[in-house]
Design an enzyme around this catalytic site. Structure first.
Site, PDB file in Angstrom:
ATOM      1  N   THR A 137       4.903  91.298  62.752  1.00  0.00           N
ATOM      2  CA  THR A 137       5.967  92.302  62.771  1.00  0.00           C
ATOM      3  C   THR A 137       5.412  93.715  62.930  1.00  0.00           C
ATOM      4  O   THR A 137       4.265  93.988  62.541  1.00  0.00           O
ATOM      5  CB  THR A 137       6.758  92.206  61.447  1.00  0.00           C
ATOM      6  OG1 THR A 137       7.540  93.383  61.268  1.00  0.00           O
ATOM      7  CG2 THR A 137       5.838  92.109  60.223  1.00  0.00           C
ATOM      8  N   ASP A 138       6.248  94.620  63.424  1.00  0.00           N
ATOM      9  CA  ASP A 138       5.852  96.038  63.480  1.00  0.00           C
ATOM     10  C   ASP A 138       5.807  96.664  62.081  1.00  0.00           C
ATOM     11  O   ASP A 138       5.264  97.761  61.921  1.00  0.00           O
ATOM     12  CB  ASP A 138       6.794  96.838  64.403  1.00  0.00           C
ATOM     13  CG  ASP A 138       8.253  96.835  63.980  1.00  0.00           C
ATOM     14  OD1 ASP A 138       8.594  96.198  62.962  1.00  0.00           O
ATOM     15  OD2 ASP A 138       9.070  97.469  64.677  1.00  0.00           O
ATOM     16  N   GLU A 139       6.391  95.987  61.088  1.00  0.00           N
ATOM     17  CA  GLU A 139       6.477  96.597  59.755  1.00  0.00           C
ATOM     18  C   GLU A 139       5.104  96.768  59.107  1.00  0.00           C
ATOM     19  O   GLU A 139       4.951  97.546  58.170  1.00  0.00           O
ATOM     20  CB  GLU A 139       7.423  95.786  58.860  1.00  0.00           C
ATOM     21  CG  GLU A 139       8.794  95.681  59.501  1.00  0.00           C
ATOM     22  CD  GLU A 139       9.894  95.161  58.610  1.00  0.00           C
ATOM     23  OE1 GLU A 139       9.779  95.259  57.385  1.00  0.00           O
ATOM     24  OE2 GLU A 139      10.880  94.645  59.176  1.00  0.00           O
ATOM     25  N   TYR A 163       6.972  92.355  51.646  1.00  0.00           N
ATOM     26  CA  TYR A 163       7.006  91.562  52.887  1.00  0.00           C
ATOM     27  C   TYR A 163       5.958  92.060  53.882  1.00  0.00           C
ATOM     28  O   TYR A 163       5.122  91.287  54.374  1.00  0.00           O
ATOM     29  CB  TYR A 163       8.407  91.619  53.520  1.00  0.00           C
ATOM     30  CG  TYR A 163       8.435  91.181  54.961  1.00  0.00           C
ATOM     31  CD1 TYR A 163       8.169  89.860  55.318  1.00  0.00           C
ATOM     32  CD2 TYR A 163       8.709  92.086  55.998  1.00  0.00           C
ATOM     33  CE1 TYR A 163       8.179  89.448  56.650  1.00  0.00           C
ATOM     34  CE2 TYR A 163       8.719  91.690  57.332  1.00  0.00           C
ATOM     35  CZ  TYR A 163       8.451  90.374  57.652  1.00  0.00           C
ATOM     36  OH  TYR A 163       8.454  89.965  58.964  1.00  0.00           O
ATOM     37  N   LYS A 167       2.569  90.235  55.389  1.00  0.00           N
ATOM     38  CA  LYS A 167       2.335  89.977  56.820  1.00  0.00           C
ATOM     39  C   LYS A 167       1.054  90.675  57.284  1.00  0.00           C
ATOM     40  O   LYS A 167       0.296  90.144  58.103  1.00  0.00           O
ATOM     41  CB  LYS A 167       3.536  90.459  57.657  1.00  0.00           C
ATOM     42  CG  LYS A 167       4.790  89.643  57.503  1.00  0.00           C
ATOM     43  CD  LYS A 167       4.674  88.193  57.980  1.00  0.00           C
ATOM     44  CE  LYS A 167       4.522  88.069  59.467  1.00  0.00           C
ATOM     45  NZ  LYS A 167       4.561  86.621  59.893  1.00  0.00           N
TER      46      LYS A 167
HETATM   47  P1  NAD Z   1      13.271  83.100  59.188  1.00  0.00           P
HETATM   48  O1  NAD Z   1      13.230  83.468  57.753  1.00  0.00           O
HETATM   49  O2  NAD Z   1      14.594  83.019  59.872  1.00  0.00           O
HETATM   50  O3  NAD Z   1      12.542  81.717  59.441  1.00  0.00           O
HETATM   51  C1  NAD Z   1      11.342  81.375  58.804  1.00  0.00           C
HETATM   52  C2  NAD Z   1      11.175  79.867  58.908  1.00  0.00           C
HETATM   53  O4  NAD Z   1       9.918  79.515  58.299  1.00  0.00           O
HETATM   54  C3  NAD Z   1      12.259  79.078  58.169  1.00  0.00           C
HETATM   55  O5  NAD Z   1      12.729  78.033  58.992  1.00  0.00           O
HETATM   56  C4  NAD Z   1      11.553  78.543  56.947  1.00  0.00           C
HETATM   57  O6  NAD Z   1      12.084  77.311  56.478  1.00  0.00           O
HETATM   58  C5  NAD Z   1      10.130  78.398  57.453  1.00  0.00           C
HETATM   59  N1  NAD Z   1       9.124  78.443  56.386  1.00  0.00           N
HETATM   60  C6  NAD Z   1       9.067  79.333  55.352  1.00  0.00           C
HETATM   61  N2  NAD Z   1       8.003  79.050  54.569  1.00  0.00           N
HETATM   62  C7  NAD Z   1       7.362  77.987  55.126  1.00  0.00           C
HETATM   63  C8  NAD Z   1       6.196  77.252  54.813  1.00  0.00           C
HETATM   64  N3  NAD Z   1       5.476  77.551  53.730  1.00  0.00           N
HETATM   65  N4  NAD Z   1       5.827  76.243  55.615  1.00  0.00           N
HETATM   66  C9  NAD Z   1       6.559  75.909  56.703  1.00  0.00           C
HETATM   67  N5  NAD Z   1       7.684  76.561  57.045  1.00  0.00           N
HETATM   68  C10 NAD Z   1       8.086  77.596  56.284  1.00  0.00           C
HETATM   69  O7  NAD Z   1      12.334  84.179  59.917  1.00  0.00           O
HETATM   70  P2  NAD Z   1      12.374  84.722  61.399  1.00  0.00           P
HETATM   71  O8  NAD Z   1      13.185  85.960  61.432  1.00  0.00           O
HETATM   72  O9  NAD Z   1      12.682  83.607  62.330  1.00  0.00           O
HETATM   73  O10 NAD Z   1      10.850  85.172  61.573  1.00  0.00           O
HETATM   74  C11 NAD Z   1       9.875  84.279  62.122  1.00  0.00           C
HETATM   75  C12 NAD Z   1       8.541  84.987  62.182  1.00  0.00           C
HETATM   76  O11 NAD Z   1       8.643  86.160  62.975  1.00  0.00           O
HETATM   77  C13 NAD Z   1       8.044  85.466  60.806  1.00  0.00           C
HETATM   78  O12 NAD Z   1       6.662  85.277  60.761  1.00  0.00           O
HETATM   79  C14 NAD Z   1       8.388  86.938  60.781  1.00  0.00           C
HETATM   80  O13 NAD Z   1       7.491  87.654  59.959  1.00  0.00           O
HETATM   81  C15 NAD Z   1       8.204  87.295  62.239  1.00  0.00           C
HETATM   82  N6  NAD Z   1       9.007  88.425  62.743  1.00  0.00           N
HETATM   83  C16 NAD Z   1      10.336  88.491  62.494  1.00  0.00           C
HETATM   84  C17 NAD Z   1      11.082  89.549  63.010  1.00  0.00           C
HETATM   85  C18 NAD Z   1      12.574  89.628  62.803  1.00  0.00           C
HETATM   86  O14 NAD Z   1      13.195  90.650  63.194  1.00  0.00           O
HETATM   87  N7  NAD Z   1      13.238  88.603  62.272  1.00  0.00           N
HETATM   88  C19 NAD Z   1      10.447  90.541  63.761  1.00  0.00           C
HETATM   89  C20 NAD Z   1       9.055  90.434  63.979  1.00  0.00           C
HETATM   90  C21 NAD Z   1       8.357  89.370  63.470  1.00  0.00           C
HETATM   91  P1  TYD Z   2      16.925  94.067  57.825  1.00  0.00           P
HETATM   92  O1  TYD Z   2      17.831  93.357  58.787  1.00  0.00           O
HETATM   93  O2  TYD Z   2      16.819  93.551  56.438  1.00  0.00           O
HETATM   94  O3  TYD Z   2      15.498  94.168  58.536  1.00  0.00           O
HETATM   95  P2  TYD Z   2      14.172  95.015  58.103  1.00  0.00           P
HETATM   96  O4  TYD Z   2      14.344  95.497  56.715  1.00  0.00           O
HETATM   97  O5  TYD Z   2      13.111  93.987  58.224  1.00  0.00           O
HETATM   98  O6  TYD Z   2      14.074  96.112  59.105  1.00  0.00           O
HETATM   99  O7  TYD Z   2      17.394  95.572  57.745  1.00  0.00           O
HETATM  100  C1  TYD Z   2      17.473  96.390  58.913  1.00  0.00           C
HETATM  101  C2  TYD Z   2      17.840  97.784  58.468  1.00  0.00           C
HETATM  102  O8  TYD Z   2      19.182  97.754  57.944  1.00  0.00           O
HETATM  103  C3  TYD Z   2      16.970  98.304  57.333  1.00  0.00           C
HETATM  104  O9  TYD Z   2      16.763  99.708  57.522  1.00  0.00           O
HETATM  105  C4  TYD Z   2      17.804  98.065  56.083  1.00  0.00           C
HETATM  106  C5  TYD Z   2      19.222  98.195  56.584  1.00  0.00           C
HETATM  107  N1  TYD Z   2      20.235  97.358  55.904  1.00  0.00           N
HETATM  108  C6  TYD Z   2      21.416  97.948  55.434  1.00  0.00           C
HETATM  109  O10 TYD Z   2      21.637  99.175  55.552  1.00  0.00           O
HETATM  110  N2  TYD Z   2      22.337  97.142  54.836  1.00  0.00           N
HETATM  111  C7  TYD Z   2      22.134  95.803  54.650  1.00  0.00           C
HETATM  112  O11 TYD Z   2      22.994  95.120  54.066  1.00  0.00           O
HETATM  113  C8  TYD Z   2      20.915  95.221  55.151  1.00  0.00           C
HETATM  114  C9  TYD Z   2      20.650  93.752  54.981  1.00  0.00           C
HETATM  115  C10 TYD Z   2      20.003  96.040  55.774  1.00  0.00           C
END
Ligand code: NAD
Ligand code: TYD
Length: 358
Positions: A137-139, A163, A167
């Site tokens: 992630t960019d975070e 989080y 990561k």
């Molecule tokens: P998500 O929470 O929707 O999915 C995570 C999945 O991993 C779930 O299906 C969960 O059951 C599985 N999981 C959790 N712990 C596990 C373990 N110990 N062993 C096997 N499986 C396990 O998350 P997502 O949004 O799909 O994110 C996927 C990846 O992308 C993550 O690594 C996250 O850090 C990264 N990512 C997410 C975003 C975003 O905006 N959602 C952006 C950049 C990177």
């Molecule tokens: P989120 O979807 O949780 O992603 P991340 O924290 O990983 O960026 O949140 C996106 C942005 O929205 C973040 O600045 C927090 C804000 N947010 C709200 O204002 N209200 C909400 O209920 C949630 C879940 C997030």
């Protein structure tokens, strides 16, 4: 054959579905099925012999070793993680377990398989072609001031939430396993994703489902925090491209140049819902917006500079924010049964304890 971890979650499931839509190469999908893992996301693959689902933990070496040796994948793509910042604030332990320890154990299992230490015998061509792609992630880069340039791959790591710290730790482990053991890794750091199958605890899907349920739309603080949004299918195409052509050991930032303040996102969703499913009383969904207490340690701004990926590997996103958010809102309107199932049980109980009005 490739092995995907976390392929029942939001991005992982989109990736598996897209992979099998463009490739005939089978996928073995290992997912623990935490609250965020949802086999409904993969329902369209029922009966498809190219998809093998295994419920399991990336931190379980015997399971992962067994799968690697049995299926001999040419690549591992690691999506498995705890992914929600708010949950990491309320309870960081699972984040350390999966994102740090789990990634470590996965790296060790993959190293054993790739190097032959575990008794497997990858031949030289298979060994040289093997890749492990770690999805991050960019975070990890921390928070940008309004005047700062977008994150490049050289930006220093400054994670601020449990989080992002977990990561960041996983990214460092992946880097070290390359430098120390030569493991052929690739890392992608992507901005905020949105699209189908997004679990309704994250901003965009939460706002859609809360709006339709006639509930408050909880905006943290002043709503002026900025995130950089990428449609999930564009993230999936970037991962496929990096897996295919990325240079081993390199990091690629993935993003779509779509910086938006949260409040603007919420207003955009309300306007789309006003158009596509107007409220019975004729009022705008925007009247449901409720400013609530800010998230502790809330990062102010993220922005990704994806020029390396564009320049070196020719990747570009297909969606603009306007096209992607419209598709997303349509998807949620068309899938009320998915939302109802995702929101049932323990998740609903947790959600009901959140978002006290400020
Ligand atoms: P998500 O929470 O929707 O999915 C995570 C999945 O991993 C779930 O299906 C969960 O059951 C599985 N999981 C959790 N712990 C596990 C373990 N110990 N062993 C096997 N499986 C396990 O998350 P997502 O949004 O799909 O994110 C996927 C990846 O992308 C993550 O690594 C996250 O850090 C990264 N990512 C997410 C975003 C975003 O905006 N959602 C952006 C950049 C990177
Ligand atoms: P989120 O979807 O949780 O992603 P991340 O924290 O990983 O960026 O949140 C996106 C942005 O929205 C973040 O600045 C927090 C804000 N947010 C709200 O204002 N209200 C909400 O209920 C949630 C879940 C997030």
């Amino acid at each position: 054959m490739i092995l995907v971890t976390g392929g029942a979650g939001f991005i992982g499931a989109n990736f598996v579905l897209d992979w099998l839509a463009v490739h005939d190469e089978p996928v073995i999908n290992v997912d623990k099925l935490t609250y965020a893992g949802n086999l409904d996301n993969l329902a369209s693959l029922q009966g498809d012999a190219r998809h093998v689902f295994v419920q399991g933990d990336i931190g379980a070496p015997a399971l992962i070793n067994g799968l690697l040796n049995q299926h001999q994948p040419r690549a591992v793509v690691n999506f498995a993680a705890e992914s929600h910042v708010d949950r990491s604030i309320h309870g960081p332990e699972d984040f350390i377990q999966t994102n740090v320890l789990g990634t470590f154990r996965l790296l060790e299992a993959v190293r054993g398989y790739w190097s032959g230490l575990d008794g497997s015998a990858l031949d030289a061509p298979a060994k040289s072609k093997f890749r492990m792609l770690h999805v991050s992630t960019d975070e990890v880069y921390g928070s940008l001031a309004a005047s700062e340039a977008a994150f490049t791959e050289q930006h220093r790591y400054e994670p601020n939430s449990p989080y992002s710290a977990s990561k960041a730790a996983s990214d460092h482990l992946v880097r070290a396993w390359h430098h120390t053991y030569g493991l052929p890794v690739l890392t992608t750091n992507c901005s905020n994703n949105y699209g189908p199958f997004h679990f309704p605890e994250k901003l965009i899907p939460l706002m859609v489902v809360q709006a339709l349920a006639g509930k408050p739309l909880p905006v943290y603080g002043d709503g002026q925090q900025i995130r950089d949004w990428l449609y999930v299918k564009d993230h999936c195409s970037a991962i496929r491209r990096v897996l295919e052509a990325g240079t081993v050991g390199e990091v690629y930032n993935v993003g779509g140049w779509n910086e938006k303040p949260n409040l603007e996102i919420v207003h955009t969703i309300c306007a789309l819902l006003d158009e596509l499913k107007p409220r019975a009383d004729g009022a705008s969904y925007a009247t449901q917006i409720a400013f609530v207490n800010d998230r502790p340690g809330h990062d102010r701004r993220y922005a990704i500079d994806a020029r390396k990926l564009e320049r070196e590997l020719g990747w570009k996103p297909a969606e603009t924010f306007e096209t992607g958010i419209r598709k997303t809102v349509h998807w949620y309107l068309d899938h009320p049964e998915w939302v109802a199932r995702a929101q049932s049980g323990a998740y609903r109980d947790w959600l009901n304890t959140q978002y006290a009005p400020a």
